[in-house]
Motif scaffolding. Structure first.
Motif, mmCIF file in Angstrom:
data_model
loop_
_atom_site.group_PDB
_atom_site.id
_atom_site.type_symbol
_atom_site.label_atom_id
_atom_site.label_comp_id
_atom_site.label_asym_id
_atom_site.label_seq_id
_atom_site.Cartn_x
_atom_site.Cartn_y
_atom_site.Cartn_z
ATOM 1 N N MET A 6 0.830 -1.205 0.000
ATOM 2 C CA MET A 6 0.000 0.000 0.000
ATOM 3 C C MET A 6 0.863 1.253 0.000
ATOM 4 S SD MET A 6 -3.035 -0.997 2.668
ATOM 5 C CE MET A 6 -3.874 -2.581 2.583
ATOM 6 N N ARG A 7 1.955 1.224 0.763
ATOM 7 C CA ARG A 7 2.863 2.377 0.777
ATOM 8 C C ARG A 7 3.439 2.626 -0.620
ATOM 9 N NH1 ARG A 7 4.547 -0.085 5.861
ATOM 10 N NH2 ARG A 7 3.844 1.221 7.613
ATOM 11 N N TYR A 8 3.770 1.559 -1.325
ATOM 12 C CA TYR A 8 4.298 1.706 -2.681
ATOM 13 C C TYR A 8 3.244 2.328 -3.609
ATOM 14 C CZ TYR A 8 8.196 -1.364 -1.333
ATOM 15 O OH TYR A 8 9.308 -1.915 -0.735
ATOM 16 N N VAL A 9 1.997 1.871 -3.480
ATOM 17 C CA VAL A 9 0.928 2.425 -4.312
ATOM 18 C C VAL A 9 0.755 3.912 -4.031
ATOM 19 C CG1 VAL A 9 -1.566 2.392 -4.726
ATOM 20 C CG2 VAL A 9 -0.306 0.240 -4.595
ATOM 21 N N GLU A 14 1.324 9.535 -5.770
ATOM 22 C CA GLU A 14 1.695 10.910 -5.450
ATOM 23 C C GLU A 14 2.826 11.423 -6.331
ATOM 24 O OE1 GLU A 14 2.428 10.766 -1.253
ATOM 25 O OE2 GLU A 14 0.342 10.290 -0.787
ATOM 26 N N GLU A 15 3.768 10.547 -6.662
ATOM 27 C CA GLU A 15 4.900 10.963 -7.493
ATOM 28 C C GLU A 15 4.582 10.905 -8.980
ATOM 29 O OE1 GLU A 15 7.588 12.250 -6.374
ATOM 30 O OE2 GLU A 15 7.402 11.793 -4.243
ATOM 31 N N LYS A 16 3.575 10.062 -9.346
ATOM 32 C CA LYS A 16 3.218 9.838 -10.750
ATOM 33 C C LYS A 16 4.418 9.354 -11.571
ATOM 34 C CE LYS A 16 -0.583 13.170 -10.796
ATOM 35 N NZ LYS A 16 -1.605 12.137 -10.688
ATOM 36 N N PRO A 59 -9.517 3.725 -12.742
ATOM 37 C CA PRO A 59 -10.680 3.829 -11.839
ATOM 38 C C PRO A 59 -10.546 2.913 -10.620
ATOM 39 C CG PRO A 59 -11.415 3.858 -14.117
ATOM 40 C CD PRO A 59 -9.944 3.574 -14.150
ATOM 41 N N ALA A 60 -10.000 1.711 -10.826
ATOM 42 C CA ALA A 60 -9.788 0.808 -9.688
ATOM 43 C C ALA A 60 -8.765 1.396 -8.726
ATOM 44 C CB ALA A 60 -9.328 -0.563 -10.185
ATOM 45 N N GLY A 61 -7.726 2.009 -9.275
ATOM 46 C CA GLY A 61 -6.726 2.652 -8.428
ATOM 47 C C GLY A 61 -7.295 3.813 -7.645
ATOM 48 N N GLU A 62 -8.175 4.600 -8.293
ATOM 49 C CA GLU A 62 -8.821 5.722 -7.594
ATOM 50 C C GLU A 62 -9.648 5.220 -6.420
ATOM 51 O OE1 GLU A 62 -8.480 8.848 -8.006
ATOM 52 O OE2 GLU A 62 -7.816 9.258 -10.058
ATOM 53 N N ALA A 63 -10.325 4.077 -6.617
ATOM 54 C CA ALA A 63 -11.143 3.516 -5.541
ATOM 55 C C ALA A 63 -10.285 2.940 -4.423
ATOM 56 C CB ALA A 63 -12.062 2.436 -6.113
ATOM 57 N N PHE A 64 -9.126 2.374 -4.804
ATOM 58 C CA PHE A 64 -8.248 1.724 -3.825
ATOM 59 C C PHE A 64 -7.488 2.736 -2.971
ATOM 60 C CE2 PHE A 64 -4.090 -0.143 -2.729
ATOM 61 C CZ PHE A 64 -4.499 -1.280 -2.037
ATOM 62 N N LEU A 65 -7.145 3.885 -3.560
ATOM 63 C CA LEU A 65 -6.207 4.820 -2.933
ATOM 64 C C LEU A 65 -6.656 5.319 -1.560
ATOM 65 C CD1 LEU A 65 -3.452 6.075 -3.708
ATOM 66 C CD2 LEU A 65 -4.716 8.116 -4.385
ATOM 67 N N PRO A 66 -7.882 5.843 -1.386
ATOM 68 C CA PRO A 66 -8.239 6.363 -0.057
ATOM 69 C C PRO A 66 -8.251 5.289 1.026
ATOM 70 C CG PRO A 66 -10.147 6.382 -1.533
ATOM 71 C CD PRO A 66 -8.956 6.094 -2.368
ATOM 72 N N GLU A 67 -8.642 4.059 0.653
ATOM 73 C CA GLU A 67 -8.645 2.987 1.647
ATOM 74 C C GLU A 67 -7.214 2.584 2.003
ATOM 75 O OE1 GLU A 67 -11.421 2.292 3.022
ATOM 76 O OE2 GLU A 67 -12.527 3.537 1.594
ATOM 77 N N ALA A 68 -6.334 2.575 1.006
ATOM 78 C CA ALA A 68 -4.933 2.256 1.272
ATOM 79 C C ALA A 68 -4.309 3.322 2.162
ATOM 80 C CB ALA A 68 -4.166 2.136 -0.042
ATOM 81 N N ARG A 69 -4.598 4.583 1.859
ATOM 82 C CA ARG A 69 -4.045 5.677 2.681
ATOM 83 C C ARG A 69 -4.545 5.566 4.109
ATOM 84 N NH1 ARG A 69 -4.947 9.809 -0.488
ATOM 85 N NH2 ARG A 69 -2.787 10.041 -1.159
#
Length: 300
Positions: A6-9, A14-16, A59-69
């Motif tokens: 999750m930290r890697y994601v 953030e760095e793109k 879109p899957a990454g957008e959904a995953f990101l807030p939960e990972a954070r």
């Protein structure tokens, strides 16, 4: 699914950029890419679209990101809370600030905090007030210093009002108005200005003040760095409006007081959730009382 994945994601999002994300995480890029690919296989979905030029969330990454954070922050907070009970403040402290903070000696506050809590990893990001508010809400900043027009309150965050102050006109010593006293805004109608970017909170108070007196000024230079404000003014290219509280940092320029000047309010804000031990310690060092940390707003 592992916290490190999750930290890697989060780092890539953030760095793109995979290379910069790997450098930030102190791993080789191949290892970071392997772990993200492994996570994508586990989830059954791609998290990033990758081209030769950029990396974007799917879109899957957008959904995953807030939960990972949220998961990573919860783990870091748990670790920080345990060490705080033992009497040691650890973790991270991410601070945002406008370039014209005047109510607090920001550098000195960081020095003092580091001396008291050397195990805390501090980061400082300079930028616009609106961006900092968004980053507080998203959890990427813990604390932020803002400058807003009077009557505008930051929403979705907790905070205290630090100070109110007036703007003055800053110009080169040889400028025809450099020796003026008590200029009104109409007297600046023909001047060329440097200011913050249009639409930013740092620009709003000046735009509103000139609009109120029917003056349409010319802003030829839009910059974020206050030092570059001064460099442009020093060359006689323009004049600028800056808070009176910070112009002493430019003793070679002339600060001219204005009648009915634009004003701005400085705010100190933090997350509406309970601050981390590091953020609570920093806020306490700035005089924020414990009962204010969880109140909706406050004044000093």
């Amino acid at each position: 699914m592992e916290l490190q994945q999750m930290r890697y994601v989060l780092a890539v999002a953030e760095e793109k950029n995979f290379t910069r994300a790997a450098e930030r995480c102190l791993v080789v890029q191949s290892a970071l890419s392997h772990q993200i690919a492994r996570l994508e296989r586990e989830l059954g979905a791609k998290l990033f679209d990758r081209t030769s030029r950029r990396v974007e969330l799917t879109p899957a990454g957008e959904a995953f990101l807030p939960e990972a954070r949220q998961s990573v922050e919860a783990a870091e907070r748990a670790r920080a809370e345990v060490t705080a009970v033992a009497g040691e403040i650890r973790g991270r402290l991410a601070i945002g600030a406008i370039p014209t903070v005047g109510a607090v000696d920001l550098a000195a506050s960081l020095r003092d905090f580091t001396a008291r809590h050397p195990q805390v990893q501090i980061s400082l990001r300079m930028g616009a007030s609106g961006d900092h508010i968004d980053q507080i809400r998203q959890g990427t900043l813990d604390v932020a210093f803002l400058g807003l027009p009077p009557g505008v309150q930051p929403t979705g965050v907790r905070g205290v009002e630090l100070a109110r102050g007036e703007l003055v006109a800053l110009m080169a010593p040889g400028h025809p108005l450099a020796e003026a006293r008590g200029l009104d805004l109409q007297g600046l109608a023909d001047q060329v200005f440097v200011d913050f970017p249009a639409g930013s909170a740092g620009r709003a108070q000046s735009d509103q003040a000139f609009a109120a007196v029917g003056v349409q000024r010319r802003v030829a230079f839009e910059v974020m760095a206050v030092d570059f404000f001064a460099r442009l003014i020093r060359q006689g290219l323009c004049i600028g409006l800056l808070p009176a509280s910070i112009v002493s940092g430019f003793p070679d320029l002339c600060a001219v007081e204005l009648r009915d000047p634009p004003t701005r309010v400085e705010h100190l804000v933090w997350s509406p959730r309970r601050p981390t031990p590091a953020a609570a310690a920093y806020l306490s060092g700035l005089g924020v009382a414990d009962e204010q940390l969880l109140s909706s707003s406050g004044r000093r």
